[in-house]
Design an enzyme around this catalytic site. Structure first.
Site, short mmCIF file in Angstrom:
data_model
loop_
_atom_site.label_atom_id
_atom_site.label_comp_id
_atom_site.label_asym_id
_atom_site.label_seq_id
_atom_site.Cartn_x
_atom_site.Cartn_y
_atom_site.Cartn_z
CE LYS A 478 -45.39 -11.54 91.66
NZ LYS A 478 -44.69 -11.78 90.41
NE ARG A 513 -41.46 -5.27 89.81
CZ ARG A 513 -42.73 -5.30 90.25
NH1 ARG A 513 -43.16 -6.39 90.90
NH2 ARG A 513 -43.54 -4.29 90.05
#
Length: 538
Positions: A478, A513
């Protein structure tokens, strides 16, 4: 959790000492002991029931004198014959039809049998609700449900398709020929106390709960009784595991960190958009992730990157269903799980019908009012994530304002989970995701990763069950990692992802994840080994 337990015991003890100036009366052969106060404050519960706030309780033996048309009750469930989860689902359906409105669910526990040990393991849980049925009427209803589901008289403590027991009924202590509340052996049974504790918050929320705590004769109430049996240290050993139901199987999510591999079948995802849109490329990617150690494959057909455009249900389904069908049919997927990442209830319904094991909703139901109903009816586990706004607005300035990000995330996410529970999704089917990268700044993301226990503690103030839910973290590749490390390309952030995943696992995350399964699966194995070592020394 040790800090949480000590704070909880202190808080509960003080609460009870303020309210009960004398110990509870021992059971005697009368119909009911009803508590009342000479200096009572009249309150109205959220359900509209009239409550009494006792400050100096005394008792009187009476026939039933109803203070309200509704009473709050706690009912324990057990099963070790047949499809145990199906038995629980049917029992809840019949209870609802019989006038018992369930408002809270415990976690689910698989436990070793006691007394008669040569029999299958039990599933145990408990629910909290309200009913207008009197205590003996309620007992009759529960025994009828047991018989309707195949229970017959047999060996005491022997196998049974369903066991339903009243643990508490309002603010009454009951002792009759047919019903004793609380049962004298309640405080000895970890398979009863574990789910009972789950139904409470560390803060005492009403006078019925205060009364239930008082029945233990311990200053710390139910929490102290649970601690005396070993408390949370029992879970995972001594014949009791906290589990989550997936289909007809039981998933022990605490035995290791589970790795969820990301499969984006979108043209515009921030890291791998457009790479796996064909069925063949998607299948090849799944095969690779499984070989590298993925336990779960998370398939997303709608991008949730910042400023992503929402597509129609039909377009999302057109992308999703061919890939879902192909992945479901892969031999490599045996014993593996499929999660579908969507906030659209129509897509969720079709995905579940076509083989999805888990529904992963980044909005926790806030973007589709039908989502909770769909998931409730499906029976699949529900991953509820924290996000403010939607992917187009989540990073707006107003959505990045927090007083304390961990406390605020916990509070806001709890409200979404509570709405899901009231819609029919039991707490034992809920997983939570604090939403790293969604409505968060760089510092917010770091605070969450470093302080996952704080999120659990804040959840526990309202629901011990929800505080025990599996936590997923999804920091993979991210932007905040790129900002910290100076890596503008998402694919260059795998090392930074490993660092954040490691911190998260050591802080209590159960599921990670990730895009790069191989490196993060190795990190998870090392973290699990360290945690096992820590437990062995503790």
């Amino acid at each position: 959790m040790a800090r949480l337990l000590s704070q909880t015991l202190l808080h509960t003890g003080r609460f009870l000492l303020r309210r009960f100036s004398s110990p509870p009366v021992a059971p005697s052969r009368v119909c009911f002991h009803r508590y009342y106060s000479s200096k009572s404050l009249s309150l109205v519960s959220p359900l509209g029931s009239r409550l009494l706030t006792p400050s100096a309780f005394s008792t009187s033996a009476t026939t039933v004198e109803v203070q309200s048309t509704e009473h709050e009750v706690v009912i324990a469930l057990g099963s070790n014959i047949g499809n145990r989860m199906s038995n629980f689902r049917e029992a809840l359906r019949l209870m609802k039809r019989s006038g018992i409105c369930v408002t809270r669910h415990s976690c689910l526990y698989e436990t070793a049998p006691v007394h008669v040990t040569d029999q299958p393991r039990f599933l145990n849980a408990a629910v909290r609700g309200v009913t207008k049925l009197g205590p003996h009427e309620l007992l009759t209803v529960l025994k009828t449900i047991e018989r309707d589901m195949g229970r017959v008289d047999g060996i005491r403590y022997g196998p049974r398709p369903l066991d339903l027991d009243i643990l508490f009924y309002g603010k009454m202590r009951i002792c009759s020929d047919k019903l004793i509340i609380p049962h004298e052996r309640l405080w000895e049974r970890s398979f009863v106390l574990a789910p009972l504790v789950d139904l409470l918050g560390s803060a005492v929320d009403n006078d019925s709960v205060a009364h239930w705590h008082s029945l233990t004769s311990h200053p710390g109430g139910i929490f102290r009784a649970w601690e005396r049996l070993g408390g949370e240290s029992q879970i995972g050993k001594d014949g009791i595991q906290r589990v989550l139901p997936i289909g007809d199987k039981i998933w022990d999510f605490s035995n290791k960190t589970h790795v969820m591999g990301i499969l984006n079948i979108t043209p515009d995802s921030f890291s791998d958009g457009g790479h796996f849109q064909s069925v063949d490329s998607a299948v090849s990617r799944v095969r690779s992730m499984i070989s590298e150690g993925a336990d779960i494959i998370d398939i997303g057909a709608q991008s949730t990157r910042p400023k992503a455009t929402r597509i129609s249900s039909q377009e999302e389904l057109d992308r999703l269903l061919p890939v879902l069908e192909a992945v479901r049919g892969m031999p490599e997927m045996e014993e593996k799980l499929i999660s579908v990442d969507t906030f659209n209830s129509e897509v969720a319904s079709e995905a579940i019908s076509n083989g999805a094991d888990i529904l992963n909703d980044v909005s926790a139901g806030s973007l589709d009012p039908n989502m909770h109903k769909v998931v409730a009816e499906s029976g699949v586990p529900y991953m509820a994530m924290h996000m403010r706004g939607d992917p187009c607005t989540m990073q707006n300035k107003e959505n990045l304002q927090y007083n304390d990000v961990c406390k605020d995330v916990a509070s806001e996410l709890y409200l979404r989970v509570r709405d899901a529970e009231l819609s029919g999704i039991p707490a034992w089917r809920v997983m939570i995701d604090p939403g790293i990268g969604f409505s968060k700044s760089v510092d917010h993301n770091l605070d969450i990763i470093m302080d996952l226990p704080k999120i659990r503690e804040e959840m526990a103030k309202r629901s011990i069950a929800v505080s025990h839910a599996p936590i997923l973290i999804g920091p993979s590749r991210k932007r905040f990692l790129g900002d910290i490390c100076g890596r503008p390309e998402a694919t260059d952030r795998d090392a930074a992802t490993v660092a954040t995943v490691t911190a998260g696992i050591l802080g209590g995350a159960n599921i990670i994840r990730v895009h790069n399964v191989r490196h993060n699966a190795d990190a998870a194995k090392v973290c699990d080994a360290m945690l096992r070592r820590r437990r062995s020394k503790g």
